[in-house]
Scaffold this motif. Sequence first.
Motif, PDB file in Angstrom:
ATOM      1  N   ARG A 190       0.807  -1.204   0.000  1.00  0.00           N
ATOM      2  CA  ARG A 190       0.000   0.000   0.000  1.00  0.00           C
ATOM      3  C   ARG A 190       0.849   1.266   0.000  1.00  0.00           C
ATOM      4  O   ARG A 190       0.375   2.346   0.364  1.00  0.00           O
ATOM      5  CB  ARG A 190      -0.931  -0.011   1.208  1.00  0.00           C
ATOM      6  CG  ARG A 190      -2.020  -1.091   1.121  1.00  0.00           C
ATOM      7  CD  ARG A 190      -2.771  -1.247   2.425  1.00  0.00           C
ATOM      8  NE  ARG A 190      -3.304   0.021   2.900  1.00  0.00           N
ATOM      9  CZ  ARG A 190      -3.570   0.272   4.190  1.00  0.00           C
ATOM     10  NH1 ARG A 190      -3.305  -0.644   5.108  1.00  0.00           N
ATOM     11  NH2 ARG A 190      -4.072   1.425   4.550  1.00  0.00           N
ATOM     12  N   VAL A 191       2.106   1.159  -0.405  1.00  0.00           N
ATOM     13  CA  VAL A 191       2.933   2.358  -0.530  1.00  0.00           C
ATOM     14  C   VAL A 191       2.295   3.331  -1.502  1.00  0.00           C
ATOM     15  O   VAL A 191       2.484   4.548  -1.414  1.00  0.00           O
ATOM     16  CB  VAL A 191       4.360   1.984  -0.985  1.00  0.00           C
ATOM     17  CG1 VAL A 191       4.356   1.380  -2.389  1.00  0.00           C
ATOM     18  CG2 VAL A 191       5.281   3.204  -0.973  1.00  0.00           C
ATOM     19  N   SER A 192       1.495   2.804  -2.422  1.00  0.00           N
ATOM     20  CA  SER A 192       0.808   3.646  -3.398  1.00  0.00           C
ATOM     21  C   SER A 192      -0.086   4.678  -2.717  1.00  0.00           C
ATOM     22  O   SER A 192      -0.219   5.811  -3.200  1.00  0.00           O
ATOM     23  CB  SER A 192      -0.021   2.788  -4.345  1.00  0.00           C
ATOM     24  OG  SER A 192      -0.918   1.971  -3.611  1.00  0.00           O
ATOM     25  N   GLU A 193      -0.699   4.307  -1.592  1.00  0.00           N
ATOM     26  CA  GLU A 193      -1.579   5.245  -0.892  1.00  0.00           C
ATOM     27  C   GLU A 193      -0.798   6.469  -0.424  1.00  0.00           C
ATOM     28  O   GLU A 193      -1.264   7.604  -0.533  1.00  0.00           O
ATOM     29  CB  GLU A 193      -2.248   4.560   0.295  1.00  0.00           C
ATOM     30  CG  GLU A 193      -3.222   3.460  -0.113  1.00  0.00           C
ATOM     31  CD  GLU A 193      -3.896   2.830   1.084  1.00  0.00           C
ATOM     32  OE1 GLU A 193      -3.786   3.385   2.210  1.00  0.00           O
ATOM     33  OE2 GLU A 193      -4.537   1.778   0.914  1.00  0.00           O
ATOM     34  N   TRP A 194       0.380   6.221   0.092  1.00  0.00           N
ATOM     35  CA  TRP A 194       1.211   7.332   0.552  1.00  0.00           C
ATOM     36  C   TRP A 194       1.653   8.183  -0.637  1.00  0.00           C
ATOM     37  O   TRP A 194       1.629   9.422  -0.578  1.00  0.00           O
ATOM     38  CB  TRP A 194       2.429   6.792   1.308  1.00  0.00           C
ATOM     39  CG  TRP A 194       3.226   7.863   1.993  1.00  0.00           C
ATOM     40  CD1 TRP A 194       3.031   8.364   3.251  1.00  0.00           C
ATOM     41  CD2 TRP A 194       4.352   8.564   1.455  1.00  0.00           C
ATOM     42  NE1 TRP A 194       3.960   9.333   3.531  1.00  0.00           N
ATOM     43  CE2 TRP A 194       4.791   9.472   2.445  1.00  0.00           C
ATOM     44  CE3 TRP A 194       5.039   8.519   0.245  1.00  0.00           C
ATOM     45  CZ2 TRP A 194       5.877  10.326   2.254  1.00  0.00           C
ATOM     46  CZ3 TRP A 194       6.124   9.368   0.049  1.00  0.00           C
ATOM     47  CH2 TRP A 194       6.538  10.260   1.039  1.00  0.00           C
TER      48      TRP A 194
END
Length: 603
Positions: A103-107
Amino acid sequence: MFQTFQTQSGPDHVAERTKALRALMTKAKLDAVLVPRADCHQGEYVPACAERLQWLTGFSGSAGLAVVTKKSALLLIDGRYTVQAKAETDTDVFEVSLLPRARVSEWLLGALSKNQTIGFDPWNHTAGEIARLKAALAPKKIKLKPLPKNPIDTLWGKARPKAPANPVIAQPLTLAGRAASDKLADIQARLKTDGQHAAILTLPDSICWLFNIRGSDVAHNPVVLAFAVVPATGKAELYIDPQRLDAETRAHVAPVAKLLPPKAMAERIAALKAQGKKVRLDPETASFWFEMKLGAAAISRGQDPCILPKAIKSEAEIAGTRAAHIRDGYAMARFLAWLDDNATSGTLDEITAVRQLEAFRRETNMLREISFPTISGSGPNGAIVHYRVTDATNRKVEPNELFLIDSGAQYQDGTTDITRTVAIGVPTDDMKRHFTAVLKGNIAISTARFPKGTRGIDLDPFARRALWAIGEDFDHGTGHGIGSYLSVHEGPQSISRAGMVALQPGMLISNEPGFYKVGAYGIRIENVVLVTQPEQIGEGERPMMGLETITLAPIDRRLIDVDMLDKNERDWINAYHRRVFETLANGLDRATRDWLEQATLPI
């Protein structure tokens, strides 16, 4: 010593290095850069020259990812490293988060604007990772740009260690149990069945298992850093400097593989693409670079074909594992007896304990390496799940505290991994309550019976139930796969919340529930278990597999609250201790034998 105690890194240079990286980003017109803890082989462990995440952030753990933008920076870690990461990095520069890497994409979506660009090294990210990230960033049209050179390497410069080029050795058939030719034949048959012309292998332990070779390119892991191509028909190709193999090892490899220099890999990939071949590529273990070079038309996605058969140990590997654990049991018994004699002296510290344990293992005359840096945690240091003692952090073993030691050995016939928590002086009621809850979880895993198709995620709650009952839990997995004179962490099996692979007979797994009271103490009890063949239980209609405990070392009886155990649990611990004593007693000196007899008395 196989282990050093110097401080490897820390927060001192994080700010200046991050500033230098941002300057490079500006020149390259990048809005963000990804810095994973990975190399071109995508194994869990990396050589010194690939410790880019540590160089930038100071964080020395074995799993993590940094993201640097022009104004912010994030260090993502898992639950093992919560305390460690905040101590090792500069938290004024890097936000430390347990946000899952997936979920690094969320950041990034929150930190970046539309149409901005993220740079990444195509060698250091898997194809699957990049595909998922691209899809997640698509709504804001954020671009991922593969870089021709890793910016950390540019900044690191001449100080960056050289790539390892250590000798390659053969693993004897008597220990491997299966000839490389047989393993290759099975994989080639699978490729033909799946309509694939070749498979590309990138994982070091897969390549070492397939060709029955070992090396020392990565600390504590007897692996060789190489690539391989396995065609559906004909000889395999091993991409490694041929000078690293002596005459004996070349003769071992020659019947099954051509030796080719690593620089020939790019040409081979181009030829496979030009010839219209269907190439098996594992998107979760192969670098994105391979996908770039092959192109979508040539790629046939599929798991690395070595992963599952490697995890299911041969009869020879199981026999070797048993022998290695008996040998290691002698060393552990000597160490625990020594610890009891010296722990309350006021002079014993964490480093001395590590040195002594390694000395006992060396005295077996069979130790090739340790399987990871020993975790030697006294008092509050035991609560740091992956604590690594250094000269700077070294702490005395104090009376009325707990001491946690998590260690392992690499013997040519097997890999060990064991944790014991020991009472120094008189334990408190809370210590005994937490320890016994952890022990109940360990016993629950040890005694589990389960049908075909059971996954690690199905068993994981067994290890946690007793802790949940008292309002506690632990943030790491319950167990990981174990290699056979290979990596101490081996997939695809695990006992964890992410353990989606069905357990099969012959798999080796750790069983290591824990509890960590930050600032006070840590508790973990770890044994290696073997998945057994299915058997009928009484009148039951479904055969059930089980878990045989292979590790042989006493569990500290002084920390057990017997009233918390039921009869079956008491019977298990008594039977286990009886087996420990009967197996090890005759191989020990008189003083250690006497100590072990007392340590394994029935409760």
